[in-house]
Design a protein around this motif. Structure first.
Motif, PDB file in Angstrom:
ATOM      1  N   THR A 127       5.111   2.919  -5.465  1.00  0.00           N
ATOM      2  CA  THR A 127       3.633   3.268  -4.939  1.00  0.00           C
ATOM      3  C   THR A 127       3.696   3.284  -3.577  1.00  0.00           C
ATOM      4  OG1 THR A 127       3.073   1.808  -6.967  1.00  0.00           O
ATOM      5  CG2 THR A 127       1.294   2.381  -5.348  1.00  0.00           C
ATOM      6  N   TYR A 128       4.045   2.323  -2.967  1.00  0.00           N
ATOM      7  CA  TYR A 128       4.184   2.411  -1.229  1.00  0.00           C
ATOM      8  C   TYR A 128       4.623   3.895  -0.697  1.00  0.00           C
ATOM      9  CZ  TYR A 128       4.562   1.269   3.722  1.00  0.00           C
ATOM     10  OH  TYR A 128       4.665   1.195   5.085  1.00  0.00           O
TER      11      TYR A 128
ATOM     12  N   VAL B   5       2.142   6.706  -1.735  1.00  0.00           N
ATOM     13  CA  VAL B   5       1.107   6.669  -0.833  1.00  0.00           C
ATOM     14  C   VAL B   5       1.213   7.226   0.561  1.00  0.00           C
ATOM     15  CG1 VAL B   5      -0.766   5.358   0.225  1.00  0.00           C
ATOM     16  CG2 VAL B   5       0.077   5.042  -2.120  1.00  0.00           C
ATOM     17  N   THR B   6       2.461   6.515   1.174  1.00  0.00           N
ATOM     18  CA  THR B   6       2.752   7.114   2.605  1.00  0.00           C
ATOM     19  C   THR B   6       3.254   8.398   2.706  1.00  0.00           C
ATOM     20  OG1 THR B   6       4.986   5.988   2.192  1.00  0.00           O
ATOM     21  CG2 THR B   6       3.430   4.558   3.449  1.00  0.00           C
TER      22      THR B   6
ATOM     23  N   SER C  81       2.013  10.781   0.996  1.00  0.00           N
ATOM     24  CA  SER C  81       1.014  11.742   0.483  1.00  0.00           C
ATOM     25  C   SER C  81       0.718  12.910   1.521  1.00  0.00           C
ATOM     26  CB  SER C  81      -0.133  10.941   0.076  1.00  0.00           C
ATOM     27  OG  SER C  81      -0.822  10.400   1.467  1.00  0.00           O
TER      28      SER C  81
ATOM     29  N   HIS D 240      -5.867   5.572   7.575  1.00  0.00           N
ATOM     30  CA  HIS D 240      -4.986   5.777   6.355  1.00  0.00           C
ATOM     31  C   HIS D 240      -3.861   4.738   6.525  1.00  0.00           C
ATOM     32  CE1 HIS D 240      -2.178   7.691   3.553  1.00  0.00           C
ATOM     33  NE2 HIS D 240      -1.204   7.450   4.463  1.00  0.00           N
TER      34      HIS D 240
ATOM     35  N   VAL E 138      -3.300   1.603   3.549  1.00  0.00           N
ATOM     36  CA  VAL E 138      -1.665   1.068   3.012  1.00  0.00           C
ATOM     37  C   VAL E 138      -1.385  -0.033   3.043  1.00  0.00           C
ATOM     38  CG1 VAL E 138       0.709   1.829   3.302  1.00  0.00           C
ATOM     39  CG2 VAL E 138      -0.875   3.882   3.384  1.00  0.00           C
TER      40      VAL E 138
END
Length: 442
Positions: free
Chosen positions: A45-46, A49-50, A52, A103, A107
């Protein structure tokens, strides 16, 4: 070379630190699996997200045609051409930096909150793992308690686990089968001990009576003493034969210690040569049909098997009767068969004659204690041989013992090859087509 003791020490320490209870080990395993899988999920997930799509900053000055302009970091902004207004470009850059900081904060917040959630769920998973492990191990605990309660006095009890046909029920059924075999073996052992005690008690009682008679008879003569001593000596010989038979039966049931090449025809010729004087004394005819029958096994036990068959065939016979002995090779089997004339044997009693201390008569006449055929069966079982027995219509018994045949071609490492054959069994047959000759006494 020095790492081996260190590794051994570490392994020993790890074994000592390992929980002894299976339930606790399963709980730790469930919790560890959840933590690892949760950590992997959090990392994925990390990364998503990073990684994206780049940030998008919207700026509308109300003049000019807006364009999409990327910067050196891949971020995009929408607005007028930045080359047309330096002030607007600076303002857009500031907004873009603020968006990046926001952002990164999101995170970080997501990572912290996910870690807290993972820790909480790890505790919950340990509790759930403890409950699930207890549920899974409950049938095993019930079976363990039931097995502990079973002893020699209640060997008839069974686990009788109900439910789906899974591994636990398969284990319970296997234990029930084992308990059934143990119960049968224990009952057989009890009967054997009782019969042996009875067989030994009778001559001991007779010995006591003879000794007591010699002591209380004031008019006893040298001849009467000599007669009593001769009878005591004969009783002692019978007891020695009984004890020898019991020892042979016990050693045969333990299995074979070694195998060696054997030739049944040679064994039979030796037994016939030593038995012929006794057969002549009894007025019996020995008829032999000898053919090569190579096999392998314990030579002493095989000789005892053949000797018991011949001895019983002569002992349970009729005046001017006959004993027929045959050896041959048939269907990958080395076969020895002994048949005799004699009193009529009920077909239903043939199977019982192979049990210890079972005779057609109730007394141990002629020194027979009912162990001859039981020893034959034990020796045959130790050699993976097949016994087929039947009662002859005109009287007497026919017994055939089929050993594994030994081929002439040696196997690897010089070991003789054995022909494949089914497991050792004992069968009682009345069909005369199954045997041409076979033998036995009781």
């Amino acid at each position: 070379m020095r790492l081996s003791p260190l590794i051994t020490t570490i392994s020993a320490c790890a074994r000592r630190l390992m929980p002894r209870r299976v339930r606790l080990r399963l709980t730790l395993l469930y919790g560890a699996l959840f933590v690892v899988s949760g950590g992997v999920l959090l990392a994925i997930t990390y990364l998503l997200v990073t990684g994206s799509p780049a940030s998008l900053v919207l700026v509308d000055s109300g003049a000019g045609n807006p364009v999409v302009t990327p910067d050196s970091q891949g971020n995009l902004y929408l607005g007028p051409d930045p080359s047309g207004s330096a002030q607007l470009a600076d303002f857009t850059q500031e907004l873009r930096q603020q968006a990046l900081r926001q952002h990164e904060a999101e995170v970080h917040h997501l990572l912290v909150q996910s870690g807290i959630a993972l820790g909480i769920m790890a505790v919950i998973s340990m509790v759930l793992g403890w409950l699930v492990a207890g549920r899974v191990l409950h049938p095993l605990r019930s079976m363990t308690d039931s097995i502990r309660r079973i002893s020699a006095s209640n060997m008839h009890e069974r686990l009788a686990v109900a439910g789906p046909d899974d591994e636990l029920k398969g284990l319970a059924d296997t234990v029930d089968g084992l308990l059934g075999r143990l119960e049968s073996a224990l009952d057989s052992h009890k009967r054997f001990v009782a019969n042996a005690a009875h067989e030994l008690r009778t001559p001991l009682t007779l010995e006591h009576a003879l000794l007591e008679e010699a002591l209380i008879d004031r008019h006893a003569t040298r001849e009467s003493f000599r007669s009593n001593f001769e009878r005591l000596l004969e009783i002692s010989k019978q007891q020695a034969r009984l004890l020898e038979s019991l020892l042979t039966l016990s050693s045969s049931e333990r299995g074979l210690d070694h195998h060696e090449p054997l030739e049944l025809s040679v064994v039979v010729e030796q037994i016939v040569r030593t038995s012929r004087p006794e057969a002549t004394r009894r007025g019996l005819r020995l008829k032999t049909t000898i053919a090569p029958a190579p096999t392998s096994g314990d030579s002493a036990l095989v000789q005892r098997l053949v000797a018991n068959l011949v001895d019983n065939a002569m002992g349970y016979n009729i005046p001017e009767g006959q004993v027929e002995i045959t050896t041959r090779t048939d269907a990958g089997r080395a076969v020895v068969s002994v048949s005799n004339t004699g009193p009529t044997v009920p077909p239903a009693h043939v199977e019982r004659l192979f049990e210890p201390f079972q005779r057609l008569g109730r007394t141990a006449s002629g020194g027979h204690h009912g162990l001859g055929l039981s020893i034959v069966r034990a020796i045959a079982g130790a050699h993976n041989a097949v016994i087929v027995a039947r009662a002859r219509p005109d009287g007497g018994l026919a017994v055939e013992v089929a050993f594994l045949a030994r081929t002439e071609r040696p196997g690897r490492h010089g070991i003789p090859l054995l022909a494949p054959a089914p497991a050792a069994t004992h069968r009682s047959r009345t069909d005369t087509a199954q045997l041409d000759t076979a033998a036995g006494g009781r």
